[in-house]
Design a protein around this motif. Structure first.
Motif, PDB file in Angstrom:
ATOM      1  N   VAL A 196       0.419 -11.467   6.037  1.00 48.80           N
ATOM      2  CA  VAL A 196       1.297 -10.931   6.732  1.00 48.80           C
ATOM      3  C   VAL A 196       1.478  -9.548   6.655  1.00 48.80           C
ATOM      4  O   VAL A 196       2.465  -9.261   7.533  1.00 48.80           O
ATOM      5  N   GLU A 197       1.337  -9.387   5.744  1.00 46.69           N
ATOM      6  CA  GLU A 197       2.006  -8.142   5.239  1.00 46.69           C
ATOM      7  C   GLU A 197       1.926  -7.267   3.795  1.00 46.69           C
ATOM      8  O   GLU A 197       1.420  -8.283   3.285  1.00 46.69           O
ATOM      9  N   LEU A 198       1.081  -6.904   3.734  1.00 46.63           N
ATOM     10  CA  LEU A 198       0.598  -6.501   2.200  1.00 46.63           C
ATOM     11  C   LEU A 198       1.451  -4.618   1.935  1.00 46.63           C
ATOM     12  O   LEU A 198       1.382  -3.774   2.852  1.00 46.63           O
ATOM     13  N   LEU A 199       1.574  -5.010   0.600  1.00 47.42           N
ATOM     14  CA  LEU A 199       1.658  -3.372   0.080  1.00 47.42           C
ATOM     15  C   LEU A 199       1.259  -2.965  -1.322  1.00 47.42           C
ATOM     16  O   LEU A 199       1.076  -4.148  -2.289  1.00 47.42           O
ATOM     17  N   SER A 200       1.119  -1.723  -1.389  1.00 47.50           N
ATOM     18  CA  SER A 200       0.188  -1.192  -2.092  1.00 47.50           C
ATOM     19  C   SER A 200       0.186   0.381  -3.072  1.00 47.50           C
ATOM     20  O   SER A 200       0.512   1.091  -1.335  1.00 47.50           O
ATOM     21  N   TYR A 201       0.730   0.458  -3.480  1.00 52.54           N
ATOM     22  CA  TYR A 201       0.513   1.604  -4.399  1.00 52.54           C
ATOM     23  C   TYR A 201      -0.698   2.276  -5.604  1.00 52.54           C
ATOM     24  O   TYR A 201      -0.455   1.214  -6.308  1.00 52.54           O
ATOM     25  N   GLY A 202      -1.430   3.126  -5.004  1.00 54.29           N
ATOM     26  CA  GLY A 202      -2.639   3.287  -5.761  1.00 54.29           C
ATOM     27  C   GLY A 202      -2.301   4.492  -6.127  1.00 54.29           C
ATOM     28  O   GLY A 202      -0.982   5.300  -6.370  1.00 54.29           O
TER      29      GLY A 202
ATOM     30  N   LEU B 149       8.845  -6.578  -8.723  1.00 54.90           N
ATOM     31  CA  LEU B 149       7.584  -5.315  -8.370  1.00 54.90           C
ATOM     32  C   LEU B 149       7.660  -4.799  -6.871  1.00 54.90           C
ATOM     33  O   LEU B 149       7.436  -3.684  -5.879  1.00 54.90           O
ATOM     34  N   GLU B 150       8.612  -5.973  -6.101  1.00 52.02           N
ATOM     35  CA  GLU B 150       9.030  -5.938  -4.601  1.00 52.02           C
ATOM     36  C   GLU B 150      10.202  -3.921  -4.544  1.00 52.02           C
ATOM     37  O   GLU B 150      10.540  -2.662  -4.062  1.00 52.02           O
ATOM     38  N   LEU B 151      10.853  -4.288  -5.647  1.00 47.51           N
ATOM     39  CA  LEU B 151      12.166  -3.503  -6.361  1.00 47.51           C
ATOM     40  C   LEU B 151      11.258  -1.922  -6.272  1.00 47.51           C
ATOM     41  O   LEU B 151      11.629  -0.962  -5.694  1.00 47.51           O
ATOM     42  N   ARG B 152      10.379  -2.086  -7.764  1.00 48.37           N
ATOM     43  CA  ARG B 152       9.743  -0.710  -7.820  1.00 48.37           C
ATOM     44  C   ARG B 152       8.931  -0.420  -6.265  1.00 48.37           C
ATOM     45  O   ARG B 152       8.882   0.977  -6.335  1.00 48.37           O
ATOM     46  N   TYR B 153       8.325  -1.071  -5.852  1.00 50.82           N
ATOM     47  CA  TYR B 153       7.478  -0.561  -4.459  1.00 50.82           C
ATOM     48  C   TYR B 153       8.349   0.017  -3.559  1.00 50.82           C
ATOM     49  O   TYR B 153       8.317   1.232  -3.629  1.00 50.82           O
ATOM     50  N   GLY B 154       9.923  -0.523  -3.455  1.00 46.78           N
ATOM     51  CA  GLY B 154      10.694   0.118  -2.627  1.00 46.78           C
ATOM     52  C   GLY B 154      11.128   1.479  -3.250  1.00 46.78           C
ATOM     53  O   GLY B 154      11.347   2.706  -2.369  1.00 46.78           O
ATOM     54  N   ILE B 155      11.388   1.582  -4.264  1.00 48.43           N
ATOM     55  CA  ILE B 155      11.580   2.931  -4.686  1.00 48.43           C
ATOM     56  C   ILE B 155      10.397   3.668  -4.939  1.00 48.43           C
ATOM     57  O   ILE B 155      10.534   5.054  -4.059  1.00 48.43           O
ATOM     58  N   ILE B 156       9.175   3.595  -5.267  1.00 43.13           N
ATOM     59  CA  ILE B 156       8.440   4.081  -4.247  1.00 43.13           C
ATOM     60  C   ILE B 156       8.419   4.818  -3.067  1.00 43.13           C
ATOM     61  O   ILE B 156       8.037   6.104  -2.845  1.00 43.13           O
ATOM     62  N   ARG B 157       8.024   4.075  -2.532  1.00 40.56           N
ATOM     63  CA  ARG B 157       7.987   4.207  -1.184  1.00 40.56           C
ATOM     64  C   ARG B 157       9.068   5.139  -1.032  1.00 40.56           C
ATOM     65  O   ARG B 157       8.881   6.268  -0.153  1.00 40.56           O
ATOM     66  N   ALA B 158      10.208   5.314  -1.180  1.00 34.63           N
ATOM     67  CA  ALA B 158      11.261   5.678  -1.384  1.00 34.63           C
ATOM     68  C   ALA B 158      11.437   7.580  -1.659  1.00 34.63           C
ATOM     69  O   ALA B 158      11.622   8.489  -0.834  1.00 34.63           O
TER      70      ALA B 158
END
Length: 288
Positions: free
Chosen positions: A116-122, A260-269
């Motif tokens: 229902v949700e996909l988070l992706s950093y490449g 992983l979500e913490l890291r992704y949140g920082i990347i997104r910000a």
């Protein structure tokens, strides 16, 4: 009608190798091949004549009938007409569709289909769900040794099939953070690259999709360790992985997922906003 079909060369004949590690897939393709052979024998047609009628070599017919080769959908449609099967052979496309791609790709597609949700950093290439067919083909041809053409086609087709996630209802929330470097790398040449950028603009307009660009000069973020992927499901569970964390293996433990979500949140910000990112991609299109 049969005599008008051109018989293609053995090296170019359609069909894919069966994944030797996929027991279920092997069983399905063996059953399809056996049904084809029984149908052919029932109408009194030799393998050589059948192959000529459908545009295949005799050896390839035997490979398909023995379950050593995965038949393509168009072959089953043509065979249905040649064997006067009234749709019974064509109906096997549904079974073949379930196993036509390697097991690990099918497993990924099944997980994406449930998310229902996909988070992706490449940090190197564009996510497979965002790639055009031409871009994916060019990207896979950079592998060494270069895969055989039929394996390349199978891999590209599998990647394109995963894009059905965009047609789901209700639509999942999809978030992608792409590195500027990956966007500027002209994979496949100028025209393929330009079309890829235009495709990103099209996908980025979807209400459930957010594409963000990470500028090259923003280096102080936790994505320097590699890709991050998180899939969330409607039962509250999730699955994630990161290249340099947990030995690169998928994890489902809440504590590990939190990292992983913490890291992704920082990347997104740290990345450009979705609006700024689309403007950046439009600028690249204008410069291409």
């Amino acid at each position: 009608m049969a005599t008008d079909v051109e018989v293609v060369g053995e090296a170019d004949e359609p069909g894919w190798e069966v994944d030797p590690d996929d027991e279920w897939g092997i069983a399905v393709i063996a059953t399809v091949g056996r049904q084809l052979r029984l149908r052919r024998e029932a109408v009194g047609m030799r393998a050589a004549d059948f192959g000529k009628a459908v545009g295949y070599g005799e050896d390839m017919v035997y490979k398909i009938e023995s379950g050593k080769r995965i038949p393509r959908p168009e072959f089953l449609d043509t065979a249905d007409g040649v064997l006067r099967a009234d749709g019974l052979v064509s109906a096997m496309k549904e079974d073949v569709e379930k196993v036509r791609y390697p097991k690990k790709v099918r497993d990924l597609a099944q997980m994406e289909a449930k998310a229902v949700e996909l988070l992706s950093y490449g940090n190197h290439n564009l996510h497979g769900l965002l790639q055009t067919r031409e871009y994916a083909w060019a990207l896979m041809r950079t592998r060494r040794p270069v895969p055989e053409e039929d394996l390349l086609e199978q891999a590209v087709a599998a990647r394109m099939a995963r894009k059905s996630i965009f047609d789901r209802s209700p639509a999942p929330e999809l978030s992608f953070v792409l590195e500027e470097t990956a966007l500027k790398r002209p994979v496949g040449g100028k025209m393929v690259w330009r079309r890829q950028l235009e495709h990103l603009l099209e996908v980025g307009q979807l209400r459930n999709v957010e594409i963000q660009v990470m500028p090259t000069d923003r280096w102080d973020h936790p994505g320097t360790g590699g890709r991050i992927q998180v899939l969330k499901f409607d039962d509250g569970t999730a699955l994630g992985r990161m290249d340099d964390e947990f030995n690169g293996r998928p994890v489902s433990d809440p504590k590990q997922l939190r990292i992983l979500e913490l890291r992704y949140g920082i990347i997104r910000a740290e990345a450009l906003t979705a609006r700024e990112s689309l403007a950046f991609i439009r600028q690249l299109v204008g410069e291409s």
